[in-house]
Design a protein around this motif. Structure first.
Motif, PDB file in Angstrom:
ATOM      1  N   ARG A 127       0.803  -1.416   0.244  1.00 59.85           N
ATOM      2  CA  ARG A 127       0.430  -0.475   0.290  1.00 59.85           C
ATOM      3  C   ARG A 127       0.599   1.266   0.032  1.00 59.85           C
ATOM      4  N   PHE A 128       0.510   2.024  -0.843  1.00 59.19           N
ATOM      5  CA  PHE A 128       1.478   3.623  -0.714  1.00 59.19           C
ATOM      6  C   PHE A 128       0.398   4.416  -1.690  1.00 59.19           C
ATOM      7  N   THR A 129       1.569   5.658  -1.601  1.00 55.93           N
ATOM      8  CA  THR A 129       0.801   6.645  -1.908  1.00 55.93           C
ATOM      9  C   THR A 129       1.304   7.233  -3.390  1.00 55.93           C
ATOM     10  N   LEU A 130       0.520   7.501  -4.147  1.00 58.00           N
ATOM     11  CA  LEU A 130       1.005   7.835  -5.727  1.00 58.00           C
ATOM     12  C   LEU A 130      -0.020   8.519  -5.971  1.00 58.00           C
ATOM     13  N   ASN A 131       1.149   9.891  -6.387  1.00 60.06           N
ATOM     14  CA  ASN A 131       0.826  11.023  -6.551  1.00 60.06           C
ATOM     15  C   ASN A 131      -0.677  11.841  -6.138  1.00 60.06           C
ATOM     16  N   GLY A 132      -0.882  12.103  -4.665  1.00 58.06           N
ATOM     17  CA  GLY A 132      -1.778  12.043  -3.360  1.00 58.06           C
ATOM     18  C   GLY A 132      -2.351  10.484  -3.043  1.00 58.06           C
ATOM     19  N   LYS A 133      -2.373  10.081  -4.097  1.00 57.94           N
ATOM     20  CA  LYS A 133      -3.750   9.162  -3.833  1.00 57.94           C
ATOM     21  C   LYS A 133      -3.602   7.589  -3.553  1.00 57.94           C
ATOM     22  N   PRO A 134      -4.797   6.917  -2.357  1.00 63.54           N
ATOM     23  CA  PRO A 134      -4.005   5.604  -1.843  1.00 63.54           C
ATOM     24  C   PRO A 134      -4.200   5.089  -2.908  1.00 63.54           C
ATOM     25  N   VAL A 135      -3.265   4.570  -2.897  1.00 68.02           N
ATOM     26  CA  VAL A 135      -3.198   3.004  -4.558  1.00 68.02           C
ATOM     27  C   VAL A 135      -2.568   1.416  -3.934  1.00 68.02           C
ATOM     28  N   GLN A 136      -2.913   0.722  -4.017  1.00 71.33           N
ATOM     29  CA  GLN A 136      -2.059  -0.783  -3.513  1.00 71.33           C
ATOM     30  C   GLN A 136      -2.447  -1.547  -4.792  1.00 71.33           C
ATOM     31  N   GLY A 137      -1.293  -2.831  -4.056  1.00 70.02           N
ATOM     32  CA  GLY A 137      -1.256  -3.464  -5.607  1.00 70.02           C
ATOM     33  C   GLY A 137      -0.494  -4.878  -4.825  1.00 70.02           C
ATOM     34  N   GLU A 138      -0.360  -6.186  -5.384  1.00 76.18           N
ATOM     35  CA  GLU A 138       0.486  -7.598  -4.833  1.00 76.18           C
ATOM     36  C   GLU A 138       1.545  -7.422  -5.757  1.00 76.18           C
ATOM     37  N   ALA A 139       2.588  -7.501  -5.185  1.00 75.67           N
ATOM     38  CA  ALA A 139       4.382  -7.564  -5.939  1.00 75.67           C
ATOM     39  C   ALA A 139       4.652  -9.044  -4.709  1.00 75.67           C
ATOM     40  N   GLU A 140       5.348  -9.867  -5.920  1.00 72.78           N
ATOM     41  CA  GLU A 140       6.840 -10.729  -5.208  1.00 72.78           C
ATOM     42  C   GLU A 140       7.726  -9.866  -5.011  1.00 72.78           C
ATOM     43  N   PRO A 141       8.389 -10.614  -4.179  1.00 70.70           N
ATOM     44  CA  PRO A 141       9.456  -9.462  -2.994  1.00 70.70           C
ATOM     45  C   PRO A 141      10.279  -9.108  -4.411  1.00 70.70           C
ATOM     46  N   ARG A 142      10.624  -9.757  -5.329  1.00 68.10           N
ATOM     47  CA  ARG A 142      11.984  -9.918  -6.496  1.00 68.10           C
ATOM     48  C   ARG A 142      11.155  -8.625  -7.824  1.00 68.10           C
ATOM     49  N   LEU A 143       9.854  -8.433  -7.390  1.00 62.57           N
ATOM     50  CA  LEU A 143       9.104  -6.905  -8.541  1.00 62.57           C
ATOM     51  C   LEU A 143      10.038  -5.628  -8.456  1.00 62.57           C
ATOM     52  N   LEU A 144      10.273  -5.338  -9.366  1.00 63.23           N
ATOM     53  CA  LEU A 144      11.261  -4.136  -9.191  1.00 63.23           C
ATOM     54  C   LEU A 144      10.084  -3.126  -9.589  1.00 63.23           C
ATOM     55  N   LEU A 145      10.050  -1.690  -8.160  1.00 59.47           N
ATOM     56  CA  LEU A 145       8.536  -0.672  -8.536  1.00 59.47           C
ATOM     57  C   LEU A 145       8.864  -0.137  -9.692  1.00 59.47           C
ATOM     58  N   THR A 146      10.085   0.107 -11.076  1.00 59.80           N
ATOM     59  CA  THR A 146       9.459   0.134 -12.294  1.00 59.80           C
ATOM     60  C   THR A 146       7.963  -0.633 -12.892  1.00 59.80           C
ATOM     61  N   ASP A 147       8.610  -1.868 -12.215  1.00 62.86           N
ATOM     62  CA  ASP A 147       7.374  -2.630 -13.414  1.00 62.86           C
ATOM     63  C   ASP A 147       5.586  -3.395 -12.619  1.00 62.86           C
ATOM     64  N   PHE A 148       6.504  -2.768 -10.974  1.00 65.41           N
ATOM     65  CA  PHE A 148       5.154  -2.426 -10.164  1.00 65.41           C
ATOM     66  C   PHE A 148       4.215  -1.565 -10.816  1.00 65.41           C
ATOM     67  N   LEU A 149       4.948  -0.406 -11.054  1.00 64.94           N
ATOM     68  CA  LEU A 149       3.841   1.041 -11.214  1.00 64.94           C
ATOM     69  C   LEU A 149       3.398   0.466 -12.701  1.00 64.94           C
ATOM     70  N   ARG A 150       4.129   0.221 -13.209  1.00 64.32           N
ATOM     71  CA  ARG A 150       3.542   0.036 -15.000  1.00 64.32           C
ATOM     72  C   ARG A 150       2.476  -1.061 -15.098  1.00 64.32           C
ATOM     73  N   GLN A 151       2.848  -2.123 -14.514  1.00 61.41           N
ATOM     74  CA  GLN A 151       1.616  -3.191 -14.608  1.00 61.41           C
ATOM     75  C   GLN A 151       1.031  -3.785 -13.868  1.00 61.41           C
ATOM     76  N   THR A 152       1.266  -3.441 -12.674  1.00 62.27           N
ATOM     77  CA  THR A 152       0.658  -3.665 -11.698  1.00 62.27           C
ATOM     78  C   THR A 152      -0.713  -2.735 -11.682  1.00 62.27           C
ATOM     79  N   ILE A 153       0.040  -1.738 -11.360  1.00 62.97           N
ATOM     80  CA  ILE A 153      -0.861   0.007 -11.223  1.00 62.97           C
ATOM     81  C   ILE A 153      -1.381   0.416 -12.089  1.00 62.97           C
ATOM     82  N   GLY A 154      -0.395   0.632 -13.399  1.00 68.33           N
ATOM     83  CA  GLY A 154      -0.824   0.962 -14.798  1.00 68.33           C
ATOM     84  C   GLY A 154      -0.402   2.176 -14.713  1.00 68.33           C
TER      85      GLY A 154
END
Lengths: 173, 270
Positions: A13-40
């Motif tokens: 769970r985190f705040t992205l540009n002021g809005k709360p968002v959440q997603g699921e990630a394996e430990p090895r998932l890079l933040l780049t891929d998390f932002l682009r592919q999981t969060i969109g």
């Protein structure tokens, strides 16, 4: 102690540009891929994936960070800003973005998201930057189109315009 | 590329980090700022089974200045040290070298001890540590020890740290204002083709070179001038066993050692 197993995905769970968002990630998932592919949020670009090119630069808790050198699970509870947070409205560019457009500070645009984030962060703390300071900051980014000169010009113009705006008490970056 | 799978442990105390490290030894890696290790993970040059994150340990995020030395904890980021108000007076060599370490965008995350742990032969912080004669504070389950900089760097990206040891802090001798640093790189913030540091000593000068040999290497010389200095620098340049690579030829590296060396040694001996 928190231990996150490699075999599972974990809630982040985190705040992205002021809005709360959440997603699921394996430990090895890079933040780049998390932002682009999981969060969109595909504004953050992926270049070299080892911290050199700067295309994925964002801010985490107000500090510059390479998203490719950050794990998604590390930003649980953090405040992130990405390029999507720069424009004041969907149909309006921010001062820095508009200066980039006027000065042709981008051609292919691949490096631009990261450069905008670095400059936005820097100009907030350093309202009167010198050209040397801007160039030093830009050494953390690779641009293969512009030769950097129009980027420096855009940054200096944006700084001057922001200084003017803050004198007339506008707060809109 | 993407990292291979690992378990991620967020330690809340130093004891927890040490305990997990003791359990897994060489299969575990400590992650602090991640600016070196994450690149190694992404390229799969490192494939730990367990990653132990120590950045929530407040006890490691401190700079302690005592008479004669400054102790920097494993959680202190490079940007925090650069912003430390006493840096220029307490650690003048670091105030000159640190702006060359990476970029603003990586110093904001990367730690001082992390760069030392990574031990890249062309990195600035290992060079500064060898030039000043600092030491690493290592801790494992039930044991603590200090290792001098010259013994710590064992080879290219290899150190004297045992698999179950965590770098808790680094100490730099403080004060010495007569020091100089210079680096040649393709782009400011890139790894050095050659980086040099000179520090005045009681009897003369210590001159240290990074980016050429497998480890940052130092020589202690008396007060040398003229051709005696040129001969010493030339001998040292050859002893460093420079190699050709994509960034520069061995000969160019030796030239840089001689040229920068003469300037820096003269500067600190003035």
């Amino acid at each position: 102690m928190t231990r996150l197993s490699s075999a599972q995905r974990h809630l982040v769970r985190f705040t992205l540009n002021g809005k709360p968002v959440q997603g699921e990630a394996e430990p090895r998932l890079l933040l780049t891929d998390f932002l682009r592919q999981t969060i969109g949020a595909t504004g953050t670009h992926v270049g070299c994936e080892h911290g050199v090119c700067g295309a994925c630069t964002i801010t985490v808790d107000g500090e510059l960070a390479r998203a490719c050198l950050t794990l998604a699970v590390q930003i649980d509870g953090c405040e992130l800003r990405t390029v999507e947070g720069l424009a004041p409205a969907p149909d309006r560019l921010g001062v820095l973005q508009a200066a980039f457009r006027r000065n042709h500070a981008l051609q292919c645009g691949f490096c631009t998201a990261g450069i905008l984030m670095s400059l936005d962060h820097y100009l907030r703390a350093h309202p009167k930057p010198s050209e040397a300071e801007i160039r030093d900051l830009l050494s953390g980014h690779l641009c293969r189109c512009t030769g950097y000169t129009p980027i420096v010009q855009a940054a200096l113009e944006a700084a001057a315009e922001l200084a003017e705006l803050s004198r007339s008490d506008h707060r809109d970056v | 590329m993407k990292p291979a799978a690992f378990d991620y442990v967020r330690a809340e105390t130093l004891g927890e980090a040490i305990e997990v490290l003791a359990q897994h030894g060489g299969d575990a890696r400590i992650i602090a700022g991640g600016q070196s290790l994450m690149a190694m993970l992404n390229m799969r040059l490192a494939r730990p089974k367990v990653l132990i994150d120590i950045m929530r340990l407040r006890e490691l995020d401190r700079i302690d200045s005592t008479s004669g030395s400054v102790k920097i904890g494993a959680g202190v980021r490079q940007a925090a040290l650069l912003a430390w108000p006493e840096l220029a007076t307490s650690l003048p060599l670091l105030s000159k070298a640190l702006p060359w370490t990476g970029h603003a965008q990586t110093r904001s995350r990367g730690t001082v001890c992390g760069s030392l742990a990574h031990a890249d032969p062309s990195a600035e912080l290992p060079l500064a540590l060898v030039a000043l004669g600092g030491e690493l504070h290592l801790r494992s389950a039930g044991k603590q020890r200090k290792v001098a900089a010259r013994e710590f760097f064992a080879g290219m990206m290899a150190t004297a740290r045992a698999d179950d040891e965590l770098i808790e802090a680094v100490s730099f001798p403080s004060g010495n204002a007569r020091c100089a640093f210079r680096e040649v790189a393709r782009r400011h913030g890139d790894f050095a083709i050659v980086a040099c540091a000179a520090v005045a000593t009681k009897d003369g000068v210590r001159f240290a070179v990074g980016g050429v040999a497998d480890v940052p290497t130092a020589r202690d010389w008396p007060r040398l001038e003229g051709s005696a200095l040129d001969d010493a620098l030339n001998g040292f340049a050859h002893e460093l066993d420079a190699r050709d690579d994509v960034h520069a030829t061995a000969r160019y590296r030796r030239d840089l050692v001689r040229l920068i060396g003469r300037d820096l040694v003269r500067e600190v001996l003035q």
